[in-house]
Design a protein around this motif. Structure first.
Motif, mmCIF file in Angstrom:
data_model
loop_
_atom_site.group_PDB
_atom_site.id
_atom_site.type_symbol
_atom_site.label_atom_id
_atom_site.label_comp_id
_atom_site.label_asym_id
_atom_site.label_seq_id
_atom_site.Cartn_x
_atom_site.Cartn_y
_atom_site.Cartn_z
ATOM 1 N N MET A 1 44.253 40.259 11.757
ATOM 2 C CA MET A 1 45.225 40.304 12.815
ATOM 3 C C MET A 1 47.042 40.546 12.685
ATOM 4 N N LEU A 2 47.467 40.556 11.636
ATOM 5 C CA LEU A 2 48.787 40.636 10.322
ATOM 6 C C LEU A 2 48.341 42.073 10.242
ATOM 7 N N ILE A 3 47.134 42.293 10.352
ATOM 8 C CA ILE A 3 47.439 43.810 9.134
ATOM 9 C C ILE A 3 46.967 44.570 9.780
ATOM 10 N N LYS A 4 45.979 44.689 10.516
ATOM 11 C CA LYS A 4 46.261 45.193 11.819
ATOM 12 C C LYS A 4 47.455 46.135 12.613
ATOM 13 N N PHE A 5 48.102 44.545 13.148
ATOM 14 C CA PHE A 5 49.427 44.595 13.304
ATOM 15 C C PHE A 5 49.961 46.113 12.159
ATOM 16 N N TRP A 6 50.242 45.694 10.786
ATOM 17 C CA TRP A 6 50.520 45.948 10.171
ATOM 18 C C TRP A 6 50.455 47.715 9.875
ATOM 19 N N LYS A 7 49.286 47.850 9.856
ATOM 20 C CA LYS A 7 48.392 49.302 9.948
ATOM 21 C C LYS A 7 48.761 50.493 11.075
ATOM 22 N N SER A 8 49.069 49.428 12.461
ATOM 23 C CA SER A 8 49.518 50.135 13.666
ATOM 24 C C SER A 8 50.730 50.722 13.584
ATOM 25 N N LEU A 9 51.434 50.016 13.005
ATOM 26 C CA LEU A 9 53.325 50.452 12.368
ATOM 27 C C LEU A 9 53.339 52.089 11.998
ATOM 28 N N THR A 10 54.554 53.024 12.212
ATOM 29 C CA THR A 10 54.514 54.304 11.733
ATOM 30 C C THR A 10 55.055 54.142 10.025
ATOM 31 N N TYR A 11 54.677 55.217 9.913
ATOM 32 C CA TYR A 11 55.549 55.046 8.067
ATOM 33 C C TYR A 11 56.724 54.367 7.981
ATOM 34 N N THR A 12 57.685 55.090 9.123
ATOM 35 C CA THR A 12 59.775 54.859 9.295
ATOM 36 C C THR A 12 59.378 53.416 9.512
ATOM 37 N N THR A 13 58.685 52.484 10.361
ATOM 38 C CA THR A 13 58.987 51.187 10.425
ATOM 39 C C THR A 13 58.009 49.902 9.150
ATOM 40 N N LYS A 14 57.527 51.148 8.525
ATOM 41 C CA LYS A 14 57.017 50.494 7.311
ATOM 42 C C LYS A 14 58.218 49.880 5.836
ATOM 43 N N PHE A 15 58.493 51.694 5.790
ATOM 44 C CA PHE A 15 59.808 51.411 4.970
ATOM 45 C C PHE A 15 60.686 51.293 4.878
ATOM 46 N N SER A 16 61.390 50.903 6.628
ATOM 47 C CA SER A 16 62.416 50.515 6.833
ATOM 48 C C SER A 16 62.356 48.919 6.529
ATOM 49 N N THR A 17 60.959 48.307 6.831
ATOM 50 C CA THR A 17 60.942 46.539 6.277
ATOM 51 C C THR A 17 61.150 46.428 6.026
ATOM 52 N N VAL A 18 60.071 47.574 4.626
ATOM 53 C CA VAL A 18 59.952 47.277 3.212
ATOM 54 C C VAL A 18 60.965 47.172 2.715
ATOM 55 N N ALA A 19 61.974 48.516 2.627
ATOM 56 C CA ALA A 19 62.796 48.592 1.719
ATOM 57 C C ALA A 19 64.278 46.986 2.806
ATOM 58 N N PHE A 20 63.760 47.063 3.541
ATOM 59 C CA PHE A 20 64.892 45.553 4.212
ATOM 60 C C PHE A 20 64.910 44.377 2.771
ATOM 61 N N PHE A 21 63.644 44.788 2.452
ATOM 62 C CA PHE A 21 63.455 42.843 2.091
ATOM 63 C C PHE A 21 63.876 43.163 0.102
ATOM 64 N N VAL A 22 63.173 44.279 0.178
ATOM 65 C CA VAL A 22 63.343 44.624 -1.318
ATOM 66 C C VAL A 22 65.474 44.932 -2.023
ATOM 67 N N THR A 23 65.454 46.265 -0.922
ATOM 68 C CA THR A 23 67.269 45.892 -1.527
ATOM 69 C C THR A 23 67.691 44.626 -1.073
ATOM 70 N N ALA A 24 67.747 43.711 0.000
ATOM 71 C CA ALA A 24 67.945 42.537 0.258
ATOM 72 C C ALA A 24 67.949 41.586 -0.884
ATOM 73 N N ALA A 25 66.727 41.117 -1.724
ATOM 74 C CA ALA A 25 66.554 40.592 -3.168
ATOM 75 C C ALA A 25 67.625 41.042 -4.481
ATOM 76 N N LEU A 26 67.300 42.630 -4.262
ATOM 77 C CA LEU A 26 68.162 43.333 -5.167
ATOM 78 C C LEU A 26 69.404 43.330 -5.634
ATOM 79 N N GLY A 27 69.551 43.222 -4.000
ATOM 80 C CA GLY A 27 71.530 42.862 -3.686
ATOM 81 C C GLY A 27 71.913 40.878 -4.130
ATOM 82 N N LEU A 28 71.305 40.829 -4.585
ATOM 83 C CA LEU A 28 70.919 39.271 -5.011
ATOM 84 C C LEU A 28 70.845 39.028 -6.152
ATOM 85 N N LEU A 29 69.956 39.804 -6.947
ATOM 86 C CA LEU A 29 69.669 39.709 -8.387
ATOM 87 C C LEU A 29 70.701 40.416 -8.761
ATOM 88 N N SER A 30 71.173 41.923 -8.480
ATOM 89 C CA SER A 30 71.488 42.751 -9.672
ATOM 90 C C SER A 30 72.849 42.015 -9.549
#
Length: 120
Positions: free
Chosen positions: A1-30
């Motif tokens: 169900m979650l994979i189907k939802f993820w696949k239904s998202l647009t490229y920009t939404t996927k990019f923004s979601t991944v970039a949000f989590f990666v950047t939040a982690a980098l903000g702390l780890l850097s």
């Protein structure tokens, strides 16, 4: 169900979601390097304030880390902007420029809030 939802998202939404989590982690780890890098991108807006090398006190390091982590929200705002603007504008170049502009404006806003609160 979650994979189907993820696949239904647009490229920009996927990019923004991944970039949000990666950047939040980098903000702390850097350990503030991301926040410092963002400051250099917007520093010309704060010519009347002391430079980053002149800052002293207990507020500097937490601010650098916080700005780096909070900047990750800019990707969410950029994705929302892309969604609404793409209904009127079809040019990918203009959409990407608006996305980057939102990221830059968010960095400028964050730094203005933290500098106003801490720099005398």
């Amino acid at each position: 169900m979650l994979i189907k939802f993820w696949k239904s998202l647009t490229y920009t939404t996927k990019f923004s979601t991944v970039a949000f989590f990666v950047t939040a982690a980098l903000g702390l780890l850097s350990m503030g390097a991301l926040g410092g890098g963002l400051y250099y991108l917007v520093s010309f807006l704060f010519n009347d304030c002391p430079g980053i090398n002149d800052w002293r006190g207990d507020w500097v390091w937490p601010t650098m880390i916080s700005v780096g982590m909070l900047w990750s929200l800019g990707f969410v705002f950029g994705g929302i902007t892309w969604y609404f603007i793409s209904k009127k504008i079809k040019s990918i170049v203009i959409l990407r420029i608006s996305y980057l502009l939102v990221l830059w404006l968010w960095a400028a806003f964050l730094w203005s809030v933290f500098i106003t609160a801490n720099v005398s």
